[in-house]
Motif scaffolding. Sequence first.
Motif, short mmCIF file in Angstrom:
data_model
loop_
_atom_site.label_atom_id
_atom_site.label_comp_id
_atom_site.label_asym_id
_atom_site.label_seq_id
_atom_site.Cartn_x
_atom_site.Cartn_y
_atom_site.Cartn_z
N CYS A 4 -2.97 5.61 2.39
CA CYS A 4 -4.14 6.78 2.48
C CYS A 4 -5.24 6.25 3.49
O CYS A 4 -5.72 5.21 3.48
CB CYS A 4 -4.71 7.23 1.30
SG CYS A 4 -6.13 8.08 1.44
N CYS A 7 -8.36 6.01 0.96
CA CYS A 7 -8.69 5.01 -0.18
C CYS A 7 -7.80 3.93 -0.26
O CYS A 7 -7.62 3.10 -1.25
CB CYS A 7 -8.62 5.97 -1.51
SG CYS A 7 -7.06 6.55 -1.85
N CYS A 45 -2.72 12.50 -0.93
CA CYS A 45 -2.98 11.29 -1.81
C CYS A 45 -2.99 11.47 -3.12
O CYS A 45 -3.89 12.10 -3.66
CB CYS A 45 -4.43 10.53 -1.33
SG CYS A 45 -4.61 8.92 -2.02
N CYS A 48 -7.07 10.22 -4.11
CA CYS A 48 -8.36 10.87 -3.73
C CYS A 48 -7.77 12.27 -3.38
O CYS A 48 -8.51 13.19 -2.87
CB CYS A 48 -9.09 9.88 -2.50
SG CYS A 48 -8.09 10.30 -1.07
#
Length: 406
Positions: A4, A7, A45, A48
């Motif tokens: 990601c 994150c 993701c 997040c």
Amino acid sequence: MQKCRSCDAELEPFMSFGKQPIANGFLAPAEFAGEYFFEMRVASCPRCSLFQLIDQPEAERMFHGNYAFFSGTSSAMKTHFAGYAELVKTAYLAGEKDPFVVEIGSNDGIMLINFAEAGIRHLGIEPSANVAEVARGRGINTASKFFNRETAAEVVAANGKADAFMAANVMCHIPSLHSVIEGIGVLLKDKGVALFEEPYLGDVLAKTSYDQIYDEHVFLFSLTSVQHAFARHGFELIDALPQGTHGGSMRYVLARKGARPVGPNVTRLLQAEQVAGFAKPGTYLGFKSACERSRSDLVGLLRDLKAKGKRVVGYAATSKSTTVLNYCGIGPDLLEFISDTTPIKQGKFSPGMHVPVRSHAEFAAKYPDYALLFGWNHAKEILAKEEAYSKAGGKWIHFVPKVEIR
Ligand code: SAH
Ligand code: TMP
Ligand code: ZN
């Protein structure tokens, strides 16, 4: 395995839109053989909720010194940005002595003109040299640079810190999200605000408008993913305002945590995203099925019309149409040509599927039986403009939110 971009969690693509070319890469037959393609896979993701492309072509393949998009060509968008500027002035600059605002991706100055004309100190950060030059010609201070942490430090050294950071339809283009947010942190005063608006994930999921997904759009944001990304840098959402532009967008307003009151929209919309399941894998499997259904309905309809000997033409060679044509495998066998008002696209061929792009005059000279509305986000404006086509019996094929003839 791709991580990601916000994150670092590992991403698992939930679907592929197949091989896709550069969405704005309209080309001549001599260029067909060397055309660039990438596999367009997407993921949400698991940590997040940031919706993103797994792979994105290098920036130089998409943005160059000859950037073809001039914001100011749309009069509806001029009005829209005057409203955006008005909100910034009244809600966040009122009472400030000699305020200073910075916009990134300021293009030809469509937003900043509203600050320049009011005598407010401003700076546009616009890397595409040709459009930046247009802005400068209109008296708008513009630096031809990419925005990041270093650029922000240079801006502060020369002008002091800013009261407002603004952006529209550019945050979703920049893969190095945290470098941009760090830059915002460097740039803003303690009580400064950051505003940006981008196509909204919620609208894409609700309308199956999968054509918002193309090479340039590395992200489709939501409040959930924005809150998560900015929290790492000490910022929080203080407001969020849904917009009708670009088929459904969201304007995010952020400030340093605790610096300003948080408006009621934030909690309400974050909760709505939770209820809608933006964090749940099932949501994306549902979206994938909806895309597949849309594709089979559209291809089925076009084949049927072809079998009946009907003439079908595309209306507006948008960047979005590249995803539709290539995902559905719609070529010149099903679509005679695409009508578009942009001179540099005319006489060329659509990326990947190579449907000819012709002028609007060719559309008007011999109306087709059906027009496939690729510019669906401008439907109101287009349908009003093409009243004569409809009166002559011409039909529109819509594919957002579902495939239908109107
Ligand atoms: N804000 C305008 C233009 C959006 S198009 C509007 O909404 O109409 C995106 C613009 O962002 C382009 O002009 C492009 O040159 C610019 N851009 C791309 N990457 C950028 C970056 N890293 N920093 C600043 N601008 C960028
Ligand atoms: P975009 O959605 O990728 O910005 O592209 C919009 C395209 O649509 C642009 O090439 C111009 C074209 N267009 C028309 O041809 N006729 C119209 O009436 C409108 C509104 C847009
Ligand atoms: Zn993430």
